[in-house]
Scaffold this active site. Structure first.
Site, mmCIF file in Angstrom:
data_model
loop_
_atom_site.group_PDB
_atom_site.id
_atom_site.type_symbol
_atom_site.label_atom_id
_atom_site.label_comp_id
_atom_site.label_asym_id
_atom_site.label_seq_id
_atom_site.Cartn_x
_atom_site.Cartn_y
_atom_site.Cartn_z
ATOM 1 N N HIS A 1 -114.554 -74.331 65.662
ATOM 2 C CA HIS A 1 -113.601 -74.395 64.559
ATOM 3 C C HIS A 1 -112.789 -75.682 64.568
ATOM 4 O O HIS A 1 -111.662 -75.727 64.108
ATOM 5 C CB HIS A 1 -112.695 -73.165 64.518
ATOM 6 N N CYS B 1 -97.668 -58.331 22.511
ATOM 7 C CA CYS B 1 -96.250 -58.339 22.179
ATOM 8 C C CYS B 1 -95.382 -58.555 23.410
ATOM 9 O O CYS B 1 -95.623 -57.957 24.455
ATOM 10 C CB CYS B 1 -95.886 -57.015 21.509
ATOM 11 N N CYS C 1 -88.597 -46.116 32.788
ATOM 12 C CA CYS C 1 -87.156 -46.011 32.589
ATOM 13 C C CYS C 1 -86.751 -46.389 31.169
ATOM 14 O O CYS C 1 -85.562 -46.406 30.853
ATOM 15 C CB CYS C 1 -86.419 -46.873 33.609
#
Lengths: 179, 528
Positions: B270, B315, B323
């Site tokens: 790596h 919209c 709520c």
């Protein structure tokens, strides 16, 4: 085969010269791999005068594998799980440490010793272990309350709780009640 | 590897790795250049003076099973001779001391009894182990006492019948995977069973497993040794890079089985990303937290009840189902403040919306940044995964090319070199993106990104050439191009690795995450 011969021998040894404070019974005559043991807490332990039921089950590979031992009677102890099937934390009984030549008498001795001297540094119940280390008075109070509630009267080996009416005839002390 | 040898050898990172005993050098030298990389044969002499080693290179040695066995034998023989004890006992002592011979000798000279006892050896010496039939013997395990029962005892004298002993050892070795610390079956006896006694008692198959387990403990006990993680590979690798060095170097080693891996964390190669960042990155990629990140970038929370809402219509007048709070999707402000300007939010400056928008924007930017790096990382990872196919195809191509163009095997080796270069470079590129994700922005980062870009462009153009049909490959001009590009790719990779490794060793990188840099080195700290 080899395991039954060994268990038979150990059973004979235990009945001819019984270890202190210990009574052994076989719940079934045809099965010598299951023992019921009544362990009277030694006088020097705080669990005295409680009597505790232990269930010993020998695996097929015994003595190459350790026996399985649980508390049938509930007990308030850092190294024993606080539930109806009380598992025990004992290094002797761990697969890595188990030696085939170890006899059940030695194990029972170790368990009796565990009642006299709990090992809070190797706990199964961390909360109880903490209490044992930091608040001994409270620990002893609780332990004694458990003894009064569960470990007096005839020992029962059923895996369910030990409360409730007794059907046994060999009652020695008052029935459970005050806790 | 004839035609390409000169290209490969100048840039190969493995070419100059020879076993030697001198300390591992990770600092490298200043006048790095791939053109004056030392000849492998001269390396030993170089080590006496100054090491000519690329900063990303580490020294390592590959050991095959017989080497591992031999190393143990050498140590055992030495201890056997110095302490005048049997080889079996020497082996047990060495294992007890985790193969640290010096410490063993020192401790033994001080207090031999104590050392022997702790290691599970008693001082009594006796004849070689043998099975015996003893009159009136009763096995303490199975309670068998018939006449002629064969029995065995270690030095401690605890005697058991052969069957029980076998069963005991079989269980320890086969089921528990124990080898180095199998004790006498007697209660409370810590005498360790030695190899010779074991050989006497158990089947050959079990003995083999026992010795395998013992070998394993040798490698596992030593910090400088690690098993090659490739499937079915039995080699071990020795490397002097310690755990504490891992923030300064990425110790990539290469086994004889051709598997390249990081000695620090055993994961596949790596470079240039250090282990710690690799771990972080892999966790991040695997983590579901990124899903949460997506959610926060694509959805919004109701400003009143915090329910998560995904917009499903055009919209902007949102009414929370839960709520019933009415708000503007664009500015997150109260819809009632919008007055009559329906469907058209012109209230950017309003306070009620800015706070909500800020959090939103931040999350979006960080997600996009992550995705930028992740996509490139994943792309190279996928290409790297296709390497196996690619290599198989290359071999076919080489055969085909030989047939069609009349070139010899040696002459088509350039394709194999190109394929190798592509694989290695992609592996490196992949990790450069994980590395870059954690880099804070500064001049060094710019240089890094330039190097990265150069390598990536070189790799992509080589990749393109490489995939041309065989008919075109036969063209000698293309062959030269591929050879040149292969060499160029390898060079670009070396330059990139050299730059990152040097800055890492000197602690110059600045990361945008916590990174342990234990070496107080001159220059900017790499902590945030």
């Amino acid at each position: 085969m080899s395991s039954s011969k060994r268990i038979t021998k150990e059973l004979t040894d235990c009945t001819t010269t019984p270890p202190p404070n210990i009574t052994i019974t076989l719940p079934s005559d045809s099965n010598i791999s299951l023992w019921h043991i009544t362990l009277a807490a030694p006088p020097e332990s705080i669990y005295h005068p409680g009597k505790f039921g232990l269930i010993v089950s020998f695996p097929l590979e015994y003595p190459f594998k350790p026996p399985q031992i649980t508390f049938a009677t509930r007990i308030y102890h850092p190294n024993i799980t606080n539930e109806s099937s009380g598992s025990i934390c004992l290094s002797l009984l761990k697969t890595d440490n188990w030696k085939p030549s170890t006899k059940i008498v030695t194990v029972l001795d170790a368990i009796r010793q565990l009642l006299v001297e709990p090992q809070p540094d190797d706990p199964l119940e961390t909360r109880i272990a903490e209490q044992y280390k930091n608040d001994r008075k409270e620990f002893e109070k609780e332990a004694k309350a458990y003894v009064n509630k569960y470990a007096k009267g005839p020992v029962k080996f059923s895996t369910t709780t030990t409360d409730g009416g007794s059907t046994s005839t060999s009652s020695t002390t008052a029935p459970p009640g005050e806790a | 590897m004839d035609t390409d040898d000169e290209f490969m050898s100048t840039v190969s990172s493995e070419g100059d790795m020879l076993p030697d005993d001198s300390d591992n050098d990770i600092s490298g030298d200043d006048d790095f250049g791939f053109d004056d990389e030392p000849d492998p044969d001269l390396d030993m002499q170089h080590d006496i003076g100054q090491t000519k080693r690329a900063p990303y290179d580490v020294k390592f040695t590959v050991y095959q099973p017989q080497d591992i066995q031999q190393q143990q034998d050498v140590l055992v023989n030495e201890v056997n001779m110095i302490l005048n004890i049997s080889k079996e006992e020497a082996a047990i002592l060495l294992r007890h001391f985790r193969w640290n011979k010096e410490r063993l000798l020192e401790d033994y000279m001080d207090r031999p009894e104590k050392v022997l006892e702790a290691a599970g050896l008693s001082q009594m010496t006796c004849d070689p182990p043998k099975l015996e039939v003893i009159r009136g013997f009763c096995c303490d395990i199975c309670c068998e006492e018939e006449e002629g029962l064969q029995s065995f005892a270690l030095k401690c004298g605890h005697r058991f019948c052969v069957d029980c002993y076998r069963h005991y050892l079989g269980q320890k070795i086969r089921e528990e995977g124990e080898a180095a610390r199998i004790q006498c079956p007697a209660e409370g006896c810590n005498i360790i069973i030695d190899a010779r006694s074991l050989d006497l008692l158990v089947t050959a198959e079990l003995t083999e497993r026992y010795h395998k387990l013992l070998n394993r403990t040798y490698v596992e006990d030593k910090e400088t040794l690690k098993w090659c993680p490739a499937p079915d590979c039995q080699n071990a690798i020795e490397c002097g890079v310690k755990k504490k060095d891992l923030s300064r170097i990425v110790p990539t080693v290469s086994c004889l089985c051709s598997h390249r891996f990081c000695f620090g964390c055993i994961l596949n190669d790596h470079q240039p990303a250090p282990c710690e960042l690799v771990k972080k990155w892999l966790k991040k990629c695997a983590d579901d937290s990124e899903t949460a990140n997506w959610i926060s970038a694509n959805t919004k929370e109701c400003p009143k009840c915090n329910s998560t809402i995904e917009k499903n219509g055009g919209c902007n007048h949102m009414t929370c189902r839960k709520c019933k709070h009415e708000f503007c999707w664009m500015c997150m402000g109260l819809w009632s403040e919008h007055g009559t300007s329906w469907y058209n939010c012109n209230r950017f400056e309003e306070k009620s919306g800015t706070d909500a928008r800020d959090a939103q924007a931040k999350s979006r930017v960080s997600l996009e940044r992550y995705l930028h790096y992740y996509n490139r990382y994943a792309n190279h990872e996928q290409s790297a995964r296709l390497d196996k196919d690619l290599y198989a195809k290359t071999e076919k191509k080489m055969v085909q090319l030989q047939k069609e163009s009349g070139m010899s095997w040696i002459e088509v080796q350039y394709l194999s070199s190109a394929s190798m270069a592509l694989q290695t470079c992609r592996q490196t590129l992949m990790w450069t993106y994980a590395f870059a994700f954690y880099l804070a922005r500064n001049n060094l980062t710019t240089i890094f990104e330039d190097n990265q870009k150069d390598l990536e462009m070189a790799v992509e153009s080589l990749s393109e050439m490489f995939e041309k049909p065989v008919t075109e490959l036969a063209d000698s001009r293309l062959k030269v191009d591929i050879m040149d590009k292969t060499s160029y790719c390898n060079k670009r990779r070396v330059i990139l690795l050299d730059d990152t490794a040097r800055n890492l060793a000197e602690g110059k990188w600045i990361f945008n995450v916590e990174f342990s840099n234990p070496t107080p080195m001159p220059g900017p700290s790499s902590r945030k």
